[in-house]
Scaffold this motif. Structure first.
Motif, PDB file in Angstrom:
ATOM      1  N   ILE A  77       4.535  -0.714   3.079  1.00  0.00           N
ATOM      2  CA  ILE A  77       3.975   0.616   2.784  1.00  0.00           C
ATOM      3  C   ILE A  77       5.070   1.437   2.114  1.00  0.00           C
ATOM      4  O   ILE A  77       6.160   1.613   2.674  1.00  0.00           O
ATOM      5  CB  ILE A  77       3.486   1.339   4.053  1.00  0.00           C
ATOM      6  CG1 ILE A  77       2.540   0.441   4.873  1.00  0.00           C
ATOM      7  CG2 ILE A  77       2.789   2.649   3.683  1.00  0.00           C
ATOM      8  CD1 ILE A  77       2.111   1.051   6.212  1.00  0.00           C
ATOM      9  N   VAL A  78       4.783   1.898   0.914  1.00  0.00           N
ATOM     10  CA  VAL A  78       5.791   2.609   0.129  1.00  0.00           C
ATOM     11  C   VAL A  78       5.611   4.119   0.297  1.00  0.00           C
ATOM     12  O   VAL A  78       4.492   4.641   0.192  1.00  0.00           O
ATOM     13  CB  VAL A  78       5.683   2.207  -1.359  1.00  0.00           C
ATOM     14  CG1 VAL A  78       6.697   2.964  -2.195  1.00  0.00           C
ATOM     15  CG2 VAL A  78       5.879   0.701  -1.509  1.00  0.00           C
ATOM     16  N   ILE A  79       6.725   4.804   0.552  1.00  0.00           N
ATOM     17  CA  ILE A  79       6.713   6.252   0.782  1.00  0.00           C
ATOM     18  C   ILE A  79       7.570   6.890  -0.309  1.00  0.00           C
ATOM     19  O   ILE A  79       8.755   6.547  -0.443  1.00  0.00           O
ATOM     20  CB  ILE A  79       7.288   6.559   2.185  1.00  0.00           C
ATOM     21  CG1 ILE A  79       6.392   5.923   3.262  1.00  0.00           C
ATOM     22  CG2 ILE A  79       7.447   8.065   2.395  1.00  0.00           C
ATOM     23  CD1 ILE A  79       7.114   5.617   4.549  1.00  0.00           C
ATOM     24  N   SER A  88       0.843  -1.198   0.000  1.00  0.00           N
ATOM     25  CA  SER A  88       0.000   0.000   0.000  1.00  0.00           C
ATOM     26  C   SER A  88       0.876   1.245   0.000  1.00  0.00           C
ATOM     27  O   SER A  88       2.100   1.156  -0.027  1.00  0.00           O
ATOM     28  CB  SER A  88      -0.944  -0.012   1.212  1.00  0.00           C
ATOM     29  OG  SER A  88      -0.208   0.111   2.407  1.00  0.00           O
ATOM     30  N   GLY A  89       0.235   2.397   0.047  1.00  0.00           N
ATOM     31  CA  GLY A  89       0.984   3.659  -0.008  1.00  0.00           C
ATOM     32  C   GLY A  89       1.195   4.094  -1.443  1.00  0.00           C
ATOM     33  O   GLY A  89       0.325   3.902  -2.300  1.00  0.00           O
ATOM     34  N   HIS A  90       2.380   4.628  -1.708  1.00  0.00           N
ATOM     35  CA  HIS A  90       2.649   5.262  -3.009  1.00  0.00           C
ATOM     36  C   HIS A  90       3.053   4.280  -4.105  1.00  0.00           C
ATOM     37  O   HIS A  90       4.150   4.366  -4.655  1.00  0.00           O
ATOM     38  CB  HIS A  90       3.727   6.329  -2.838  1.00  0.00           C
ATOM     39  CG  HIS A  90       3.269   7.498  -2.019  1.00  0.00           C
ATOM     40  ND1 HIS A  90       4.124   8.297  -1.299  1.00  0.00           N
ATOM     41  CD2 HIS A  90       2.027   8.003  -1.802  1.00  0.00           C
ATOM     42  CE1 HIS A  90       3.430   9.245  -0.682  1.00  0.00           C
ATOM     43  NE2 HIS A  90       2.162   9.082  -0.964  1.00  0.00           N
ATOM     44  N   VAL A  91       2.187   3.349  -4.413  1.00  0.00           N
ATOM     45  CA  VAL A  91       2.413   2.469  -5.568  1.00  0.00           C
ATOM     46  C   VAL A  91       1.219   2.613  -6.514  1.00  0.00           C
ATOM     47  O   VAL A  91       0.143   3.058  -6.102  1.00  0.00           O
ATOM     48  CB  VAL A  91       2.564   0.976  -5.174  1.00  0.00           C
ATOM     49  CG1 VAL A  91       3.903   0.722  -4.512  1.00  0.00           C
ATOM     50  CG2 VAL A  91       1.420   0.525  -4.275  1.00  0.00           C
TER      51      VAL A  91
END
Lengths: 437, 161
Positions: free
Chosen positions: A329-331, A254-257
């Motif tokens: 979680i991608v930032i 989740s996050g910035h993908v």
């Protein structure tokens, strides 16, 4: 890398939530197989498989089961930990919503193995759809003789399964917090020992297992321990503390993908593979700045650490707390780590149960200091202050009963080690005119 | 005057056979009461305690631990909306969604619209991170949502109930 999903094999199959469809696809075959064995033999198969708990701690499941007292007069309880609340984590929700009988079959096999006669599914309140889906599955199983008295005609095997809804508290995912909550009390974790296997729910021997762990049990019985061990990563022979990372795992991205999702892969896939091959890459053509490896409490990987294998030992080699829930979680590189860390600290301040002072006060102080930095009133000495607090709270330094504070501290430690220059820069350049959120 | 109706008592009593202790029925009982009354009045706490052979303080202790339950001074609106503010949602606009809904509904998180229709809350991770930013109406999570989509969904949820 091509991998045939096992835990998610029924995902998207029309009406597979219904018993009849689940059975047409081989469902409850593993239970029949287990019932032809003795409980001790089932425990041995799970032990041989090397299955480690999927809820965060990674404790070997079969070994946990052997901690139950021998020849106990009962009752023995099985608590299913469905309180999934770690930020970034939703794999148990997918299992329960999409394939409830797979979970129920794992529960039934595990109850047989542990001689539990009642299983409580402690379900976080927010999972209303899971509640209704699982309740329908439980009702169907009772009607079909797969739950209740004399399961599958066996006069010596009885199991009742009840859903128990929580009320919005992260700490109920801690196994003794869960037990206290189930008993109708505030969810204050217990001092261990005694461990739940010896004295758990209602002061009786109790096994607490995560939903995904129990779903794995279904397939271990169906396909055997050797099959499970053929997937994943064997222990490092040079590391006597590495128990191996066997089996399939549900990874949440989740996050910035571009494509947030839940995907099943052999344990040991890298964060970069997850982002590039399954998450559709970082969104907006940007680069990743940091990646949470397994739920926020595990800390952060920096960009240069993205080739770390996400097995039970990999994240610890780069200073993270562990694999956790394998929720990535991608930032992206346009995001402030100050904002990210504030968000993390605020979460743990909100969720600290308040029992242990170092956790209750430490999570509060860390949040306040970060709020001050964001207001443009931070000082460089605040960073050492944050680290001092982070190093003083948790079971790592030995100042708290449960690991919540370790989870609160780890993102702080990782952020201030791996991204310290960004924090220093932020403090130097943010004046009082900064956006006050 | 008793605040728990016979129907509520019946629902609470139905939980008793599931557990070896009466105290374990506290959370289910609190859910039953709040479902019906949109809060848990102190008198209900006393009556639950009496039903379960507990001291009222034991029930109150549990109630107050979980941020979920409301006392009679802070009853819920007919719909309760929780907007997730945890990391996966924050990275995709969760805080903006909460701020905008707060402005459009004219209430701060934790408050209820003066007409008693909607209670707005912030939530920590709702477990729908693949659909961020997300929110929950009563006990069902939806996402990803823009502010306009959220308001439309809320309108439909109000009409449906």
């Amino acid at each position: 890398m091509s991998f045939e999903p096992v835990l998610l094999r029924n995902r998207g199959v029309p009406d597979v939530q219904r018993l009849e469809v689940y059975q047409q696809r081989g469902g409850y075959r593993a239970l029949e197989k287990a019932l032809r064995m003795s409980p001790a033999e089932v425990v041995q198969v799970v032990k041989d498989s090397g299955l480690r708990g999927r809820g965060g701690a990674g404790f070997p499941c079969g070994v946990k089961w052997t901690f139950l007292p021998k020849d106990h007069s009962g009752p023995i309880y099985l608590c299913v930990n469905a309180d999934e609340s770690e930020p970034g984590t939703f794999n148990n929700r997918i299992l329960m919503e999409e394939d409830p009988h797979q979970v129920l079959e794992g529960i039934t096999i595990s109850a047989y193995a542990t001689r539990a006669t009642t299983a409580y599914i402690y379900l976080r309140y927010e999972y209303g759809r899971c509640y209704r889906t699982m309740q329908r599955a439980v009702d169907e199983a009772y009607a079909a003789g797969l739950l209740g008295r004399n399961i599958l005609g066996r006069s010596d095997f009885h199991l009742d399964v009840y859903l128990h809804r929580g009320a919005g508290a992260y700490i109920c995912g801690e196994e003794t917090g869960l037990i206290e909550s189930l008993e109708g009390k505030r969810a204050w974790p217990r001092i261990k020992p005694p461990f739940p296997a010896v004295e758990g729910a209602f002061r009786k021997p109790t096994i607490v297992n995560n939903v995904e762990t129990l779903a794995c049990v279904t397939h271990i019985l169906d396909r055997g321990a050797d099959w499970f061990k053929s997937i994943g990563v064997p222990p490092d022979p040079n590391n006597p503390r590495d128990l191996g990372s066997y089996g399939p795992k549900l990874y949440c991205i989740s996050g910035h993908v571009n494509n947030p999702c839940c995907v099943e892969l052999p344990l040991g896939v890298t964060a970069r593979q997850l982002i590039e091959e399954h998450g559709g890459g970082v969104w907006k053509g940007r680069k990743a700045k940091a990646v949470v490896p397994g739920g926020i409490s595990m800390g952060f990987l920096s960009e240069s650490e993205l080739d770390t294998p996400l097995d039970f030992i990999g994240p610890t080699k780069v200073g993270c707390l562990g694999l956790g829930t394998a929720a990535v979680i991608v930032i992206d590189d346009q995001t402030s780590m100050v904002d990210v860390l504030y968000n993390s600290c605020r979460f743990f301040r909100h969720e600290s149960c308040g029992q242990c002072t170092p956790c209750r006060e430490g999570t509060e102080w860390m949040t306040k200091i970060l709020a001050r930095i964001r207001r443009g009133q931070g000082e460089l000495s605040d960073l050492d202050q944050l680290l001092e607090i982070a190093n003083g709270i948790g079971i790592t330094p030995g100042t708290t009963i449960c690991g919540l504070a370790d989870g609160a501290a780890w993102p702080v430690k990782n952020a201030l080690t791996k991204f310290r220059a960004e924090f220093e820069e932020y403090i130097r350049h943010h004046g009082r005119h900064h956006d006050q959120r | 005057m008793a605040i728990l109706t016979e129907a509520m008592r019946e629902r609470i009593r139905a939980y008793l056979p599931r557990y070896p202790s009466k105290q374990a029925v506290v959370l289910p009982a609190l859910h039953v009461v709040q479902d019906e009354l949109r809060c848990v009045p102190l008198e209900a706490v006393r009556e639950i305690a009496e039903m379960l052979d507990l001291h009222p303080a034991q029930v109150q202790d549990t109630l107050s631990f979980y941020g979920f339950f409301r006392d009679e001074k802070h009853p819920l609106g007919r719909k309760r909306v929780w907007v997730c503010r945890s990391l996966s949602c924050m990275l995709r606009g969760g805080e903006e969604l909460l701020r905008d809904l707060s402005a459009r509904l004219g209430v701060k998180p934790g408050e209820t619209t003066p007409d008693g229709r909607i209670t707005l809350e912030f939530a920590e991770c709702l477990g729908q991170c693949e659909g961020a930013p997300c929110l929950m109406i009563d006990d069902e999570v939806h996402g990803p949502l823009t502010t306009e989509q959220a308001l439309e969904l809320l309108k439909r949820a109000e009409e449906a109930s």
